[in-house]
Design an enzyme around this catalytic site. Structure first.
Site, PDB file in Angstrom:
ATOM      1  N   GLY A   1      -6.494 -15.090  -8.951  1.00 14.14           N
ATOM      2  CA  GLY A   1      -7.088 -14.922 -10.291  1.00 14.14           C
ATOM      3  C   GLY A   1      -7.104 -16.172 -11.147  1.00 14.14           C
TER       4      GLY A   1
ATOM      5  N   ASN B   1      -1.689 -12.982 -11.094  1.00 18.39           N
ATOM      6  CA  ASN B   1      -0.670 -12.383 -11.956  1.00 18.39           C
ATOM      7  C   ASN B   1       0.701 -12.634 -11.304  1.00 18.39           C
ATOM      8  OD1 ASN B   1       0.306 -10.932 -14.115  1.00 18.39           O
ATOM      9  ND2 ASN B   1       0.208  -9.018 -12.960  1.00 18.39           N
TER      10      ASN B   1
ATOM     11  N   LYS C   1      -6.620   1.225  -1.866  1.00 16.16           N
ATOM     12  CA  LYS C   1      -7.801   0.348  -1.905  1.00 16.16           C
ATOM     13  C   LYS C   1      -8.320   0.236  -0.482  1.00 16.16           C
ATOM     14  CE  LYS C   1      -6.345  -2.759  -5.533  1.00 16.16           C
ATOM     15  NZ  LYS C   1      -5.386  -3.817  -5.586  1.00 16.16           N
TER      16      LYS C   1
ATOM     17  N   ASP D   1      -1.653 -12.305 -19.455  1.00 19.43           N
ATOM     18  CA  ASP D   1      -2.940 -12.716 -18.899  1.00 19.43           C
ATOM     19  C   ASP D   1      -3.298 -14.121 -19.379  1.00 19.43           C
ATOM     20  OD1 ASP D   1      -5.842 -12.998 -18.571  1.00 19.43           O
ATOM     21  OD2 ASP D   1      -5.788 -10.878 -18.024  1.00 19.43           O
TER      22      ASP D   1
ATOM     23  N   GLY E   1      -5.964 -19.355 -10.211  1.00 17.93           N
ATOM     24  CA  GLY E   1      -6.373 -20.514  -9.403  1.00 17.93           C
ATOM     25  C   GLY E   1      -7.877 -20.601  -9.203  1.00 17.93           C
ATOM     26  N   GLU E   2      -8.534 -19.447  -9.070  1.00 25.16           N
ATOM     27  CA  GLU E   2      -9.976 -19.448  -8.838  1.00 25.16           C
ATOM     28  C   GLU E   2     -10.775 -19.570 -10.133  1.00 25.16           C
ATOM     29  OE1 GLU E   2     -10.970 -15.935  -6.475  1.00 25.16           O
ATOM     30  OE2 GLU E   2      -9.259 -16.355  -5.187  1.00 25.16           O
ATOM     31  N   ASN E   3     -10.141 -19.145 -11.254  1.00 25.23           N
ATOM     32  CA  ASN E   3     -10.926 -19.017 -12.496  1.00 25.23           C
ATOM     33  C   ASN E   3     -10.516 -19.897 -13.670  1.00 25.23           C
ATOM     34  OD1 ASN E   3     -12.734 -16.748 -11.749  1.00 25.23           O
ATOM     35  ND2 ASN E   3     -10.779 -15.739 -11.400  1.00 25.23           N
TER      36      ASN E   3
ATOM     37  N   ARG F   1      -2.003  -3.097   4.842  1.00 24.55           N
ATOM     38  CA  ARG F   1      -1.227  -4.204   4.260  1.00 24.55           C
ATOM     39  C   ARG F   1       0.207  -3.737   4.024  1.00 24.55           C
ATOM     40  NH1 ARG F   1      -0.669  -5.897  -1.865  1.00 24.55           N
ATOM     41  NH2 ARG F   1       0.562  -7.759  -1.539  1.00 24.55           N
TER      42      ARG F   1
ATOM     43  N   ARG G   1       6.817 -12.208 -14.677  1.00 23.92           N
ATOM     44  CA  ARG G   1       8.063 -12.544 -13.967  1.00 23.92           C
ATOM     45  C   ARG G   1       8.543 -13.935 -14.365  1.00 23.92           C
ATOM     46  NH1 ARG G   1       5.275 -11.084  -8.665  1.00 23.92           N
ATOM     47  NH2 ARG G   1       5.559  -8.844  -8.453  1.00 23.92           N
TER      48      ARG G   1
ATOM     49  N   ARG H   1      -5.979 -15.574 -19.654  1.00 23.24           N
ATOM     50  CA  ARG H   1      -7.143 -15.631 -20.560  1.00 23.24           C
ATOM     51  C   ARG H   1      -6.707 -15.453 -22.010  1.00 23.24           C
ATOM     52  NH1 ARG H   1     -10.252 -11.612 -16.624  1.00 23.24           N
ATOM     53  NH2 ARG H   1      -8.103 -10.934 -16.528  1.00 23.24           N
TER      54      ARG H   1
ATOM     55  N   HIS I   1       2.526 -13.043  -0.319  1.00 29.28           N
ATOM     56  CA  HIS I   1       1.151 -13.575  -0.340  1.00 29.28           C
ATOM     57  C   HIS I   1       0.816 -14.326   0.952  1.00 29.28           C
ATOM     58  CE1 HIS I   1       1.661 -14.002  -4.995  1.00 29.28           C
ATOM     59  NE2 HIS I   1       1.093 -12.841  -4.740  1.00 29.28           N
TER      60      HIS I   1
ATOM     61  N   GLU J   1      -7.771 -11.483   1.324  1.00 29.83           N
ATOM     62  CA  GLU J   1      -6.714 -10.856   2.119  1.00 29.83           C
ATOM     63  C   GLU J   1      -7.251  -9.677   2.934  1.00 29.83           C
ATOM     64  OE1 GLU J   1      -4.758 -11.067  -1.726  1.00 29.83           O
ATOM     65  OE2 GLU J   1      -2.849 -11.234  -0.684  1.00 29.83           O
TER      66      GLU J   1
ATOM     67  N   ASN K   1      -5.096  -0.950   1.600  1.00 30.33           N
ATOM     68  CA  ASN K   1      -3.909  -1.367   0.856  1.00 30.33           C
ATOM     69  C   ASN K   1      -3.429  -0.157   0.048  1.00 30.33           C
ATOM     70  OD1 ASN K   1      -1.973  -2.555  -0.717  1.00 30.33           O
ATOM     71  ND2 ASN K   1      -3.288  -4.185  -1.507  1.00 30.33           N
TER      72      ASN K   1
HETATM   73  P1  ADP Z   1      -2.726 -10.014  -8.769  1.00 28.03           P
HETATM   74  O1  ADP Z   1      -1.487 -10.821  -8.612  1.00 28.03           O
HETATM   75  O2  ADP Z   1      -2.553  -8.814  -9.642  1.00 28.03           O
HETATM   76  O3  ADP Z   1      -3.489  -9.765  -7.491  1.00 28.03           O
HETATM   77  P2  ADP Z   1      -5.019 -11.657  -9.479  1.00 28.03           P
HETATM   78  O4  ADP Z   1      -4.999 -12.666  -8.395  1.00 28.03           O
HETATM   79  O5  ADP Z   1      -6.137 -10.673  -9.504  1.00 28.03           O
HETATM   80  O6  ADP Z   1      -3.632 -10.946  -9.659  1.00 28.03           O
HETATM   81  O7  ADP Z   1      -5.014 -12.454 -10.863  1.00 28.03           O
HETATM   82  C1  ADP Z   1      -5.075 -11.801 -12.096  1.00 28.03           C
HETATM   83  C2  ADP Z   1      -4.862 -12.829 -13.183  1.00 28.03           C
HETATM   84  O8  ADP Z   1      -5.852 -13.847 -13.097  1.00 28.03           O
HETATM   85  C3  ADP Z   1      -5.016 -12.262 -14.588  1.00 28.03           C
HETATM   86  O9  ADP Z   1      -3.837 -11.703 -15.069  1.00 28.03           O
HETATM   87  C4  ADP Z   1      -5.402 -13.514 -15.385  1.00 28.03           C
HETATM   88  O10 ADP Z   1      -4.222 -14.149 -15.820  1.00 28.03           O
HETATM   89  C5  ADP Z   1      -6.074 -14.414 -14.374  1.00 28.03           C
HETATM   90  N1  ADP Z   1      -7.534 -14.536 -14.578  1.00 28.03           N
HETATM   91  C6  ADP Z   1      -8.508 -13.730 -14.133  1.00 28.03           C
HETATM   92  N2  ADP Z   1      -9.712 -14.166 -14.538  1.00 28.03           N
HETATM   93  C7  ADP Z   1      -9.500 -15.285 -15.259  1.00 28.03           C
HETATM   94  C8  ADP Z   1     -10.350 -16.220 -15.967  1.00 28.03           C
HETATM   95  N3  ADP Z   1     -11.662 -16.074 -15.982  1.00 28.03           N
HETATM   96  N4  ADP Z   1      -9.756 -17.265 -16.579  1.00 28.03           N
HETATM   97  C9  ADP Z   1      -8.424 -17.411 -16.564  1.00 28.03           C
HETATM   98  N5  ADP Z   1      -7.580 -16.586 -15.921  1.00 28.03           N
HETATM   99  C10 ADP Z   1      -8.107 -15.539 -15.284  1.00 28.03           C
END
Ligand code: ADP
Length: 393
Positions: free
Chosen positions: A326, A206, A14, A278, A328-330, A88, A236, A280, A177, A379, A7
Protein backbone atom coordinates in the site's frame (compact mmCIF):
# COMPACT_ATOMS: atom_id res chain seq x y z
CA UNK A 1 -6.40 -25.25 -15.72
CA UNK A 2 -8.46 -23.37 -13.13
CA UNK A 3 -6.96 -22.65 -9.74
CA UNK A 4 -8.43 -20.82 -6.77
CA UNK A 5 -6.26 -18.71 -4.51
CA UNK A 6 -7.83 -18.32 -1.08
CA UNK A 7 -7.13 -16.23 2.01
CA UNK A 8 -9.38 -17.17 4.94
CA UNK A 9 -9.62 -14.91 7.97
CA UNK A 10 -11.69 -15.57 11.04
CA UNK A 11 -14.70 -13.77 9.53
CA UNK A 12 -13.70 -13.34 5.90
CA UNK A 13 -12.76 -15.26 2.80
CA UNK A 14 -10.93 -13.58 -0.06
CA UNK A 15 -10.56 -15.46 -3.32
CA UNK A 16 -9.20 -15.10 -6.81
CA UNK A 17 -9.58 -17.66 -9.59
CA UNK A 18 -6.85 -18.01 -12.19
CA UNK A 19 -6.51 -19.67 -15.55
CA UNK A 20 -3.10 -21.28 -15.27
CA UNK A 21 -0.43 -21.26 -16.57
CA UNK A 22 -1.63 -18.07 -18.33
CA UNK A 23 -1.97 -16.35 -14.92
CA UNK A 24 -5.19 -14.70 -16.07
CA UNK A 25 -7.57 -13.61 -13.27
CA UNK A 26 -11.04 -14.95 -14.14
CA UNK A 27 -12.99 -13.74 -11.12
CA UNK A 28 -12.23 -12.43 -7.64
CA UNK A 29 -14.08 -11.37 -4.55
CA UNK A 30 -14.47 -11.45 -0.82
CA UNK A 31 -16.99 -12.85 1.64
CA UNK A 32 -17.24 -10.68 4.73
CA UNK A 33 -18.72 -10.83 8.23
CA UNK A 34 -18.89 -14.65 8.14
CA UNK A 35 -20.65 -15.89 11.29
CA UNK A 36 -21.87 -12.36 12.06
CA UNK A 37 -24.92 -10.18 11.41
CA UNK A 38 -24.94 -8.25 8.15
CA UNK A 39 -22.79 -10.66 6.13
CA UNK A 40 -22.31 -10.09 2.40
CA UNK A 41 -20.01 -10.79 -0.50
CA UNK A 42 -18.57 -8.82 -3.37
CA UNK A 43 -17.52 -10.26 -6.70
CA UNK A 44 -15.38 -8.68 -9.39
CA UNK A 45 -15.88 -10.00 -12.89
CA UNK A 46 -15.07 -8.42 -16.29
CA UNK A 47 -14.23 -5.14 -14.59
CA UNK A 48 -17.61 -4.99 -12.85
CA UNK A 49 -18.18 -5.26 -9.14
CA UNK A 50 -21.37 -6.55 -7.54
CA UNK A 51 -22.35 -6.91 -3.91
CA UNK A 52 -24.89 -9.34 -2.43
CA UNK A 53 -26.25 -9.49 1.08
CA UNK A 54 -26.53 -13.13 2.20
CA UNK A 55 -26.48 -15.14 5.38
CA UNK A 56 -23.03 -16.61 5.94
CA UNK A 57 -23.15 -18.81 9.04
CA UNK A 58 -19.74 -20.35 8.26
CA UNK A 59 -16.92 -20.66 5.71
CA UNK A 60 -18.55 -23.74 4.15
CA UNK A 61 -21.54 -21.65 3.13
CA UNK A 62 -19.15 -19.10 1.61
CA UNK A 63 -17.51 -21.85 -0.51
CA UNK A 64 -20.93 -23.14 -1.60
CA UNK A 65 -21.94 -19.66 -2.74
CA UNK A 66 -18.58 -19.23 -4.41
CA UNK A 67 -19.11 -22.44 -6.41
CA UNK A 68 -22.63 -21.28 -7.47
CA UNK A 69 -21.20 -17.95 -8.64
CA UNK A 70 -18.47 -19.73 -10.60
CA UNK A 71 -21.09 -21.89 -12.32
CA UNK A 72 -23.66 -19.12 -12.90
CA UNK A 73 -20.99 -16.94 -14.46
CA UNK A 74 -19.80 -19.87 -16.58
CA UNK A 75 -16.26 -19.70 -15.16
CA UNK A 76 -16.51 -23.46 -14.57
CA UNK A 77 -18.97 -26.07 -15.87
CA UNK A 78 -18.55 -28.62 -13.08
CA UNK A 79 -16.72 -28.87 -9.75
CA UNK A 80 -14.08 -30.99 -11.50
CA UNK A 81 -12.92 -27.90 -13.38
CA UNK A 82 -11.52 -26.50 -10.11
CA UNK A 83 -8.28 -28.48 -10.13
CA UNK A 84 -6.45 -26.83 -7.25
CA UNK A 85 -7.05 -24.53 -4.30
CA UNK A 86 -4.16 -22.69 -2.67
CA UNK A 87 -4.60 -21.44 0.88
CA UNK A 88 -2.58 -18.66 2.49
CA UNK A 89 -1.15 -19.62 5.87
CA UNK A 90 0.42 -16.98 8.10
CA UNK A 91 2.60 -19.16 10.32
CA UNK A 92 4.47 -22.25 9.13
CA UNK A 93 7.04 -22.22 11.95
CA UNK A 94 10.26 -24.11 11.26
CA UNK A 95 8.29 -26.96 9.66
CA UNK A 96 7.75 -25.51 6.22
CA UNK A 97 10.29 -23.93 3.88
CA UNK A 98 8.00 -24.27 0.85
CA UNK A 99 4.39 -24.73 -0.19
CA UNK A 100 2.99 -28.24 0.29
CA UNK A 101 -0.17 -30.30 -0.22
CA UNK A 102 -2.54 -29.96 2.76
CA UNK A 103 -2.33 -33.54 4.09
CA UNK A 104 -3.74 -34.43 7.55
CA UNK A 105 -0.23 -34.24 8.98
CA UNK A 106 0.32 -30.78 7.48
CA UNK A 107 -3.00 -29.52 8.86
CA UNK A 108 -2.08 -30.89 12.28
CA UNK A 109 1.23 -28.98 12.19
CA UNK A 110 -0.53 -25.75 11.16
CA UNK A 111 -2.86 -26.30 14.10
CA UNK A 112 0.07 -26.91 16.44
CA UNK A 113 1.48 -23.52 15.39
CA UNK A 114 -1.78 -21.71 16.23
CA UNK A 115 -0.37 -20.34 19.48
CA UNK A 116 2.10 -18.30 17.37
CA UNK A 117 -0.67 -16.97 15.07
CA UNK A 118 -3.88 -17.25 17.09
CA UNK A 119 -5.95 -15.05 14.78
CA UNK A 120 -4.76 -16.57 11.53
CA UNK A 121 -3.82 -20.26 11.60
CA UNK A 122 -7.14 -21.55 13.05
CA UNK A 123 -9.06 -19.45 10.48
CA UNK A 124 -6.96 -20.90 7.66
CA UNK A 125 -7.70 -24.44 8.85
CA UNK A 126 -11.41 -23.61 8.86
CA UNK A 127 -10.95 -22.44 5.26
CA UNK A 128 -9.13 -25.63 4.19
CA UNK A 129 -11.75 -27.88 5.78
CA UNK A 130 -14.61 -25.92 4.22
CA UNK A 131 -12.93 -26.12 0.80
CA UNK A 132 -12.34 -29.87 1.21
CA UNK A 133 -16.00 -30.38 2.12
CA UNK A 134 -17.39 -28.42 -0.83
CA UNK A 135 -14.77 -29.18 -3.52
CA UNK A 136 -13.35 -32.57 -2.43
CA UNK A 137 -11.62 -33.50 -5.70
CA UNK A 138 -9.43 -30.39 -5.89
CA UNK A 139 -5.83 -30.52 -4.70
CA UNK A 140 -5.57 -28.35 -1.58
CA UNK A 141 -2.23 -26.61 -1.24
CA UNK A 142 -0.92 -24.45 1.59
CA UNK A 143 1.37 -21.46 1.00
CA UNK A 144 3.15 -20.02 4.03
CA UNK A 145 3.99 -16.37 4.74
CA UNK A 146 7.01 -17.62 6.66
CA UNK A 147 8.42 -20.18 4.17
CA UNK A 148 10.59 -17.77 2.15
CA UNK A 149 12.35 -16.72 5.38
CA UNK A 150 13.43 -20.24 6.34
CA UNK A 151 16.80 -19.68 4.63
CA UNK A 152 17.70 -17.00 7.23
CA UNK A 153 20.85 -18.14 9.08
CA UNK A 154 20.80 -18.98 12.78
CA UNK A 155 22.65 -15.84 13.88
CA UNK A 156 19.84 -13.79 12.33
CA UNK A 157 16.85 -15.82 13.44
CA UNK A 158 17.84 -16.45 17.06
CA UNK A 159 17.16 -13.94 19.82
CA UNK A 160 19.75 -13.42 22.55
CA UNK A 161 17.44 -15.04 25.07
CA UNK A 162 17.97 -18.32 26.94
CA UNK A 163 19.17 -20.68 24.22
CA UNK A 164 16.66 -23.43 25.09
CA UNK A 165 13.70 -21.15 24.35
CA UNK A 166 14.03 -21.82 20.65
CA UNK A 167 13.72 -25.61 20.99
CA UNK A 168 11.31 -25.63 23.92
CA UNK A 169 9.01 -22.75 23.05
CA UNK A 170 9.72 -22.11 19.34
CA UNK A 171 10.91 -18.56 20.14
CA UNK A 172 12.78 -17.28 17.07
CA UNK A 173 12.40 -14.96 14.09
CA UNK A 174 10.01 -16.36 11.48
CA UNK A 175 9.21 -13.17 9.57
CA UNK A 176 6.09 -12.58 7.49
CA UNK A 177 5.01 -11.27 4.06
CA UNK A 178 7.36 -13.96 2.65
CA UNK A 179 5.13 -14.61 -0.36
CA UNK A 180 5.27 -10.91 -1.24
CA UNK A 181 9.04 -10.57 -0.71
CA UNK A 182 9.52 -13.65 -2.90
CA UNK A 183 7.21 -12.34 -5.63
CA UNK A 184 8.86 -8.93 -5.94
CA UNK A 185 12.38 -10.39 -5.71
CA UNK A 186 11.64 -12.84 -8.54
CA UNK A 187 10.22 -9.98 -10.60
CA UNK A 188 13.25 -7.81 -9.81
CA UNK A 189 15.67 -10.57 -10.88
CA UNK A 190 13.65 -10.99 -14.07
CA UNK A 191 13.98 -7.25 -14.79
CA UNK A 192 17.70 -7.27 -13.98
CA UNK A 193 17.99 -10.46 -16.04
CA UNK A 194 20.24 -12.02 -13.37
CA UNK A 195 19.83 -14.41 -10.46
CA UNK A 196 23.04 -13.52 -8.56
CA UNK A 197 21.62 -10.35 -7.04
CA UNK A 198 21.63 -8.46 -3.75
CA UNK A 199 18.16 -7.08 -3.15
CA UNK A 200 16.46 -5.15 -0.37
CA UNK A 201 12.70 -5.55 -0.65
CA UNK A 202 10.45 -3.16 1.28
CA UNK A 203 6.87 -4.39 1.77
CA UNK A 204 5.39 -1.27 3.31
CA UNK A 205 1.65 -1.44 3.86
CA UNK A 206 -0.41 -1.19 6.99
CA UNK A 207 1.82 -4.04 8.16
CA UNK A 208 5.40 -3.54 6.99
CA UNK A 209 8.63 -5.50 6.66
CA UNK A 210 11.96 -5.34 4.85
CA UNK A 211 14.01 -8.31 3.66
CA UNK A 212 17.60 -8.82 2.58
CA UNK A 213 17.77 -11.25 -0.34
CA UNK A 214 21.02 -12.72 -1.61
CA UNK A 215 20.97 -14.70 -4.89
CA UNK A 216 17.22 -15.29 -4.52
CA UNK A 217 17.44 -16.46 -0.89
CA UNK A 218 16.27 -14.46 2.10
CA UNK A 219 19.07 -13.91 4.62
CA UNK A 220 17.31 -11.50 6.97
CA UNK A 221 13.94 -9.90 7.54
CA UNK A 222 12.63 -7.25 9.92
CA UNK A 223 9.57 -9.02 11.35
CA UNK A 224 10.24 -11.47 14.15
CA UNK A 225 8.41 -14.15 16.08
CA UNK A 226 5.31 -12.08 15.35
CA UNK A 227 4.68 -9.27 12.87
CA UNK A 228 5.28 -6.69 15.61
CA UNK A 229 9.01 -6.27 15.06
CA UNK A 230 11.21 -4.10 12.90
CA UNK A 231 9.50 -1.20 11.18
CA UNK A 232 7.03 1.28 12.63
CA UNK A 233 3.66 0.33 11.11
CA UNK A 234 0.13 1.73 10.96
CA UNK A 235 -0.72 0.67 14.50
CA UNK A 236 2.27 -1.50 15.53
CA UNK A 237 5.32 -0.15 17.34
CA UNK A 238 7.92 -2.43 15.70
CA UNK A 239 11.29 -2.61 17.50
CA UNK A 240 11.25 -1.27 21.06
CA UNK A 241 13.22 -1.83 24.25
CA UNK A 242 11.62 -5.09 25.45
CA UNK A 243 11.76 -4.04 29.09
CA UNK A 244 9.29 -1.22 28.45
CA UNK A 245 6.66 -3.97 28.33
CA UNK A 246 6.84 -5.30 31.92
CA UNK A 247 7.61 -1.79 33.22
CA UNK A 248 4.48 -0.21 31.71
CA UNK A 249 2.35 -3.22 32.63
CA UNK A 250 3.23 -2.45 36.25
CA UNK A 251 2.75 1.30 35.89
CA UNK A 252 -0.63 1.03 34.15
CA UNK A 253 -1.66 -2.11 36.09
CA UNK A 254 -2.69 -3.87 32.89
CA UNK A 255 -2.46 -7.53 31.86
CA UNK A 256 -0.58 -9.04 28.92
CA UNK A 257 -3.63 -8.98 26.65
CA UNK A 258 -4.19 -5.28 27.25
CA UNK A 259 -0.51 -4.61 26.68
CA UNK A 260 -0.60 -6.62 23.47
CA UNK A 261 -3.50 -4.48 22.21
CA UNK A 262 -1.54 -1.29 22.89
CA UNK A 263 1.59 -2.58 21.15
CA UNK A 264 -0.28 -3.92 18.11
CA UNK A 265 -3.32 -1.70 17.72
CA UNK A 266 -2.60 1.64 19.39
CA UNK A 267 1.02 2.33 18.56
CA UNK A 268 2.91 3.07 15.35
CA UNK A 269 1.71 5.97 13.16
CA UNK A 270 -1.54 6.05 15.11
CA UNK A 271 0.16 6.16 18.50
CA UNK A 272 2.53 8.99 17.59
CA UNK A 273 0.19 11.11 15.43
CA UNK A 274 -2.85 10.53 17.64
CA UNK A 275 -5.06 10.76 14.56
CA UNK A 276 -4.59 7.87 12.13
CA UNK A 277 -2.73 4.73 11.09
CA UNK A 278 -3.17 5.57 7.42
CA UNK A 279 -0.24 7.27 5.71
CA UNK A 280 -2.68 9.28 3.56
CA UNK A 281 -4.13 10.91 6.69
CA UNK A 282 -0.64 11.52 8.03
CA UNK A 283 0.36 13.22 4.77
CA UNK A 284 -2.80 15.36 4.91
CA UNK A 285 -2.03 16.22 8.55
CA UNK A 286 1.48 17.33 7.61
CA UNK A 287 0.03 19.65 4.93
CA UNK A 288 -2.19 21.20 7.61
CA UNK A 289 0.83 21.80 9.83
CA UNK A 290 0.16 19.01 12.35
CA UNK A 291 3.47 18.58 14.21
CA UNK A 292 2.70 15.12 15.54
CA UNK A 293 1.96 13.87 12.01
CA UNK A 294 5.29 15.33 10.92
CA UNK A 295 7.05 13.56 13.79
CA UNK A 296 5.26 10.26 13.11
CA UNK A 297 6.36 10.29 9.48
CA UNK A 298 9.93 11.27 10.40
CA UNK A 299 10.17 8.31 12.77
CA UNK A 300 8.52 6.00 10.23
CA UNK A 301 10.94 6.97 7.45
CA UNK A 302 13.95 6.84 9.82
CA UNK A 303 13.21 3.22 10.70
CA UNK A 304 12.88 2.18 7.05
CA UNK A 305 16.19 3.87 6.26
CA UNK A 306 17.86 2.18 9.26
CA UNK A 307 16.85 -1.26 7.99
CA UNK A 308 17.91 -0.57 4.41
CA UNK A 309 21.31 0.64 5.70
CA UNK A 310 21.67 -2.41 7.95
CA UNK A 311 20.87 -4.82 5.11
CA UNK A 312 23.12 -2.94 2.70
CA UNK A 313 26.02 -3.72 5.03
CA UNK A 314 24.87 -7.27 5.63
CA UNK A 315 24.54 -7.96 1.88
CA UNK A 316 27.88 -6.20 1.29
CA UNK A 317 26.22 -3.96 -1.28
CA UNK A 318 22.93 -3.85 -3.08
CA UNK A 319 21.81 -4.08 -6.71
CA UNK A 320 18.26 -2.89 -6.18
CA UNK A 321 15.85 -1.62 -3.55
CA UNK A 322 12.21 -2.52 -4.21
CA UNK A 323 9.14 -0.75 -2.80
CA UNK A 324 5.84 -2.61 -2.66
CA UNK A 325 2.44 -2.85 -0.84
CA UNK A 326 0.00 0.00 0.00
CA UNK A 327 2.51 2.65 1.07
CA UNK A 328 5.43 1.41 -1.03
CA UNK A 329 3.37 1.35 -4.22
CA UNK A 330 1.47 4.59 -3.62
CA UNK A 331 3.21 7.05 -1.33
CA UNK A 332 5.31 9.37 -3.46
CA UNK A 333 6.53 11.46 -0.46
CA UNK A 334 7.55 8.51 1.73
CA UNK A 335 9.54 6.94 -1.11
CA UNK A 336 11.15 10.32 -1.77
CA UNK A 337 12.15 10.82 1.86
CA UNK A 338 13.58 7.30 2.17
CA UNK A 339 15.65 7.59 -0.99
CA UNK A 340 16.86 11.10 -0.07
CA UNK A 341 18.09 9.78 3.27
CA UNK A 342 20.14 7.16 1.40
CA UNK A 343 22.01 9.75 -0.68
CA UNK A 344 25.17 9.12 1.37
CA UNK A 345 25.29 5.73 -0.37
CA UNK A 346 25.01 7.41 -3.78
CA UNK A 347 21.34 6.52 -4.28
CA UNK A 348 19.56 9.12 -6.43
CA UNK A 349 15.86 9.56 -7.03
CA UNK A 350 14.32 10.56 -10.34
CA UNK A 351 11.59 12.90 -9.04
CA UNK A 352 9.48 12.63 -12.17
CA UNK A 353 9.59 8.85 -12.34
CA UNK A 354 8.79 8.64 -8.64
CA UNK A 355 5.48 10.33 -9.36
CA UNK A 356 3.66 7.03 -9.99
CA UNK A 357 1.24 4.81 -8.12
CA UNK A 358 0.64 1.10 -8.41
CA UNK A 359 2.72 0.15 -11.44
CA UNK A 360 6.19 -1.20 -12.14
CA UNK A 361 8.66 1.64 -12.49
CA UNK A 362 12.33 2.35 -11.98
CA UNK A 363 12.42 5.49 -9.85
CA UNK A 364 16.18 6.03 -9.53
CA UNK A 365 18.32 8.05 -11.94
CA UNK A 366 20.65 6.32 -14.39
CA UNK A 367 23.70 7.37 -12.31
CA UNK A 368 22.25 6.14 -9.01
CA UNK A 369 24.58 3.69 -7.20
CA UNK A 370 21.63 1.40 -6.44
CA UNK A 371 18.61 0.91 -8.67
CA UNK A 372 15.31 1.68 -6.97
CA UNK A 373 12.06 0.17 -8.23
CA UNK A 374 8.36 0.19 -7.44
CA UNK A 375 6.93 -3.29 -8.08
CA UNK A 376 3.29 -3.95 -7.12
CA UNK A 377 3.06 -7.18 -5.16
CA UNK A 378 0.78 -10.10 -6.06
CA UNK A 379 0.55 -12.64 -3.25
CA UNK A 380 -2.57 -14.26 -4.74
CA UNK A 381 -0.73 -15.02 -7.96
CA UNK A 382 2.17 -16.59 -6.02
CA UNK A 383 -0.32 -18.85 -4.24
CA UNK A 384 -1.83 -19.89 -7.58
CA UNK A 385 1.64 -20.51 -9.07
CA UNK A 386 2.72 -22.71 -6.16
CA UNK A 387 -0.54 -24.66 -6.31
CA UNK A 388 -0.11 -25.14 -10.06
CA UNK A 389 3.44 -26.42 -9.50
CA UNK A 390 2.29 -28.88 -6.84
CA UNK A 391 -0.37 -30.23 -9.20
CA UNK A 392 2.26 -30.77 -11.90
CA UNK A 393 4.93 -32.22 -9.62
P1 ADP B 1 -2.21 -4.47 4.54
O1 ADP B 1 -1.00 -4.57 5.40
O2 ADP B 1 -3.48 -4.25 5.30
O3 ADP B 1 -2.30 -5.50 3.44
P2 ADP B 1 -1.84 -2.59 2.34
O4 ADP B 1 -0.60 -3.12 1.72
O5 ADP B 1 -3.12 -2.71 1.59
O6 ADP B 1 -2.01 -3.07 3.83
O7 ADP B 1 -1.58 -1.05 2.67
C1 ADP B 1 -2.57 -0.23 3.22
C2 ADP B 1 -1.94 1.10 3.57
O8 ADP B 1 -1.39 1.69 2.40
C3 ADP B 1 -2.94 2.12 4.08
O9 ADP B 1 -3.16 2.02 5.45
C4 ADP B 1 -2.25 3.44 3.73
O10 ADP B 1 -1.40 3.80 4.79
C5 ADP B 1 -1.38 3.10 2.54
N1 ADP B 1 -1.87 3.69 1.27
C6 ADP B 1 -2.79 3.20 0.42
N2 ADP B 1 -2.98 4.03 -0.61
C7 ADP B 1 -2.15 5.08 -0.43
C8 ADP B 1 -1.87 6.30 -1.15
N3 ADP B 1 -2.48 6.57 -2.29
N4 ADP B 1 -0.94 7.13 -0.65
C9 ADP B 1 -0.32 6.85 0.51
N5 ADP B 1 -0.53 5.74 1.23
C10 ADP B 1 -1.43 4.87 0.77
Amino acid sequence: MKILSVNAGSSSLKFQMYEMPDEEVLISGVFERIGMEGSFYTIKLNGEKKEKKVELPDHKKAFELLVSELMENKIVDTLDDIVGIGHRIVQGGSYFDRSVVASDDVIQKIDELSSLAPLHNPAAITGIKAAQAVIPEALQAVVFDTAFHQTIPEENYLYALPYEWEKEYKIRRYGAHGTSHKYVSLKMNEILDRQDTKLITCHIGNGASISAILNGKCINTSMGLTPNAGLIMGTRCGDIDATIVPYMMDVLKINSKEMDTILNKKSGLLGISGISSDSRDIEAGIKEGNKRCELAEKMYVRRIVDYIAKYYVELEGCDAIVFTAGVGENSVPIRRKVVEALSVLGVKLDEEKNNIRGSIQKISTSDSSIKVYVIPTDEELMIARDTFELINS
